[in-house]
Design a protein around this motif. Structure first.
Motif, short mmCIF file in Angstrom:
data_model
loop_
_atom_site.label_atom_id
_atom_site.label_comp_id
_atom_site.label_asym_id
_atom_site.label_seq_id
_atom_site.Cartn_x
_atom_site.Cartn_y
_atom_site.Cartn_z
N SER A 1 -7.18 8.08 5.07
CA SER A 1 -7.39 6.63 5.03
C SER A 1 -6.65 5.91 6.14
CB SER A 1 -6.93 6.07 3.67
OG SER A 1 -7.62 6.70 2.60
N LEU A 2 -5.84 6.64 6.91
CA LEU A 2 -5.02 6.02 7.95
C LEU A 2 -5.32 6.62 9.32
CD1 LEU A 2 -1.65 6.04 5.96
CD2 LEU A 2 -3.20 4.11 6.26
N ARG B 1 2.32 7.08 1.57
CA ARG B 1 2.32 8.32 2.34
C ARG B 1 3.75 8.77 2.66
NH1 ARG B 1 2.41 10.48 7.42
NH2 ARG B 1 0.97 12.23 7.75
N THR C 1 -4.13 4.84 12.52
CA THR C 1 -2.70 4.73 12.81
C THR C 1 -2.29 5.78 13.83
OG1 THR C 1 -2.31 3.98 10.54
CG2 THR C 1 -0.39 4.72 11.80
N SER D 1 -4.10 10.67 1.78
CA SER D 1 -3.72 9.35 2.29
C SER D 1 -3.90 9.28 3.80
CB SER D 1 -2.28 9.02 1.90
OG SER D 1 -1.36 9.89 2.56
N GLU E 1 -1.74 -0.64 9.70
CA GLU E 1 -2.84 -0.87 8.76
C GLU E 1 -2.42 -0.44 7.36
OE1 GLU E 1 -6.12 1.79 9.18
OE2 GLU E 1 -4.87 3.44 9.89
N GLN E 2 -2.94 -1.08 6.38
CA GLN E 2 -2.73 -0.73 4.97
C GLN E 2 -1.26 -0.41 4.68
OE1 GLN E 2 -5.82 1.81 3.13
NE2 GLN E 2 -6.66 2.08 5.18
N PRO E 3 -0.38 -1.40 4.74
CA PRO E 3 1.05 -1.15 4.54
C PRO E 3 1.38 -0.40 3.25
CG PRO E 3 0.69 -3.40 5.31
CD PRO E 3 -0.66 -2.82 5.01
N ARG E 4 0.67 -0.73 2.16
CA ARG E 4 0.97 -0.06 0.89
C ARG E 4 0.64 1.43 0.97
NH1 ARG E 4 -1.27 -4.34 -3.72
NH2 ARG E 4 0.19 -6.05 -3.20
N MET E 5 -0.48 1.75 1.63
CA MET E 5 -0.84 3.15 1.79
C MET E 5 0.16 3.86 2.68
SD MET E 5 -2.91 5.54 0.90
CE MET E 5 -4.32 4.68 0.20
N GLN E 6 0.68 3.16 3.68
CA GLN E 6 1.70 3.74 4.56
C GLN E 6 2.95 4.07 3.76
OE1 GLN E 6 1.34 4.42 7.78
NE2 GLN E 6 -0.38 3.18 8.49
#
Length: 324
Positions: A180-181, A85, A184, A177, A77-82
């Protein structure tokens, strides 16, 4: 007629006690990991330590990765946030190992324990969470504790001290961050976090590379193993007992940092550091328990009590008087 409160179920009590014990063991392992890291970065570069440490951690992770499947690692999920992080976690660990080269372990740990205070201060702006005057007061007091511990002057505002502050903020942003994940899997988060640290190490290890002796190579590899076991202990503790019970024991990190810093490195804690650490811990605990209380109040407002006939009460829901 009065009804006496029933005693807690024995198995629940044992589970809580076991959770506390496992949390304490995990925090002790993290402390030992920090001591070994400080010992090793006196001889080897931070990049070299991160590279070998990450390789060993990946070796330990491999059975869990195999079980989870490669798809769970790449379909996130949310690759940019990954990615953000991973960058933050790599910066955080790099700053930590760099700082402990020059500063006492207890000093660095004090700055890092302020991260939950930064999270509370940033969450309204980055996550839209509500923070009331009580927690804002605790946040302000926590920042005062950081200033007291830092003891700003020409002698103390050194590059390692500022890097410690920067690293603790990176850690706080990493924690934000992570909120928000939540969907995952832990294995995926730890895998990419380890990969990120390893890549940082790979990029910087050639500068100042020192070929380790066999015992030191074993210690470098042991860093990754101990860190992984510590993570497992903390995660298991949170499953065995309520977070409100076991999470405050994370502050024993500071106690171990003072003890090991004195026994292993001969570091004598500064009075200002001890005073600042006490303020930071007190503020952090207040924020934590206040957040737990707010969450309980919110859950209680979700369902309105049934009336005597068993039907939902027709009374309108009222705004809680709890001032956050």
């Amino acid at each position: 007629m009065t009804v006496e409160a029933l005693p807690a179920h024995p198995s629940a009590s044992r589970s809580t006690q076991l959770g506390i014990a496992v949390m304490l063991a995990g925090i002790l392992l993290f402390s030992l990991n920090d001591v070994m890291g400080k010992w090793l970065v006196a001889t080897y570069s931070v990049g070299q330590v991160l590279l070998i440490r990450s390789a060993a951690a990946l070796l330990i992770l491999s059975p869990f990765i195999w079980k989870a499947g490669v798809r769970s690692l790449v379909s996130v999920e949310q690759p940019r946030m990954q990615v953000l992080r991973v960058i933050l976690s790599s910066l955080e660990v790099y700053c930590f190992y760099f700082a402990v080269i020059y500063l006492p372990l207890a000093d660095v740990m004090t700055y890092w324990l302020a991260a939950p205070i930064y999270v509370a201060a940033l969450s309204p702006f980055l996550l839209g969470e509500h923070v009331g005057w009580r927690r804002w007061t605790a946040i302000f007091i926590g920042f005062v504790g950081v200033i007291v511990a830092l003891e700003p002057s020409a002698a103390t505002l050194t590059a390692p001290a500022l890097i410690s502050i920067f690293g603790s903020f990176a850690f706080a942003f990493m924690m934000l961050s992570g909120r928000s994940l939540r969907a995952t899997p832990d294995t995926t988060l730890v895998f990419w976090q380890t990969i990120g640290a390893g890549l940082f190490g790979l990029a910087t290890a050639p500068f100042g590379w020192v070929t380790p002796s066999a015992p030191d190579f074993a210690l470098l590899a042991l860093l990754g193993v101990v860190a992984m076991v510590a993570h497992v202990c903390v995660n298991r503790a949170l499953k065995l007992a309520d977070a409100a019970t076991v999470a405050p024991f994370q502050y024993t990190l500071l106690l171990w940092a003072v003890i090991f810093g004195w026994l292993v490195f001969g570091d004598i804690p500064r009075p200002a550091m001890l005073a600042g650490a006490a303020i930071i811990v007190a503020a952090g605990l207040f924020i934590f328990f206040r957040e737990q209380r707010v969450k309980r109040k919110r859950r209680q407002r979700v369902s309105w009590p049934l009336d005597q006939a068993g039907n939902a009460s027709s009374k309108p829901l009222r705004q809680s008087r709890l001032q956050r």
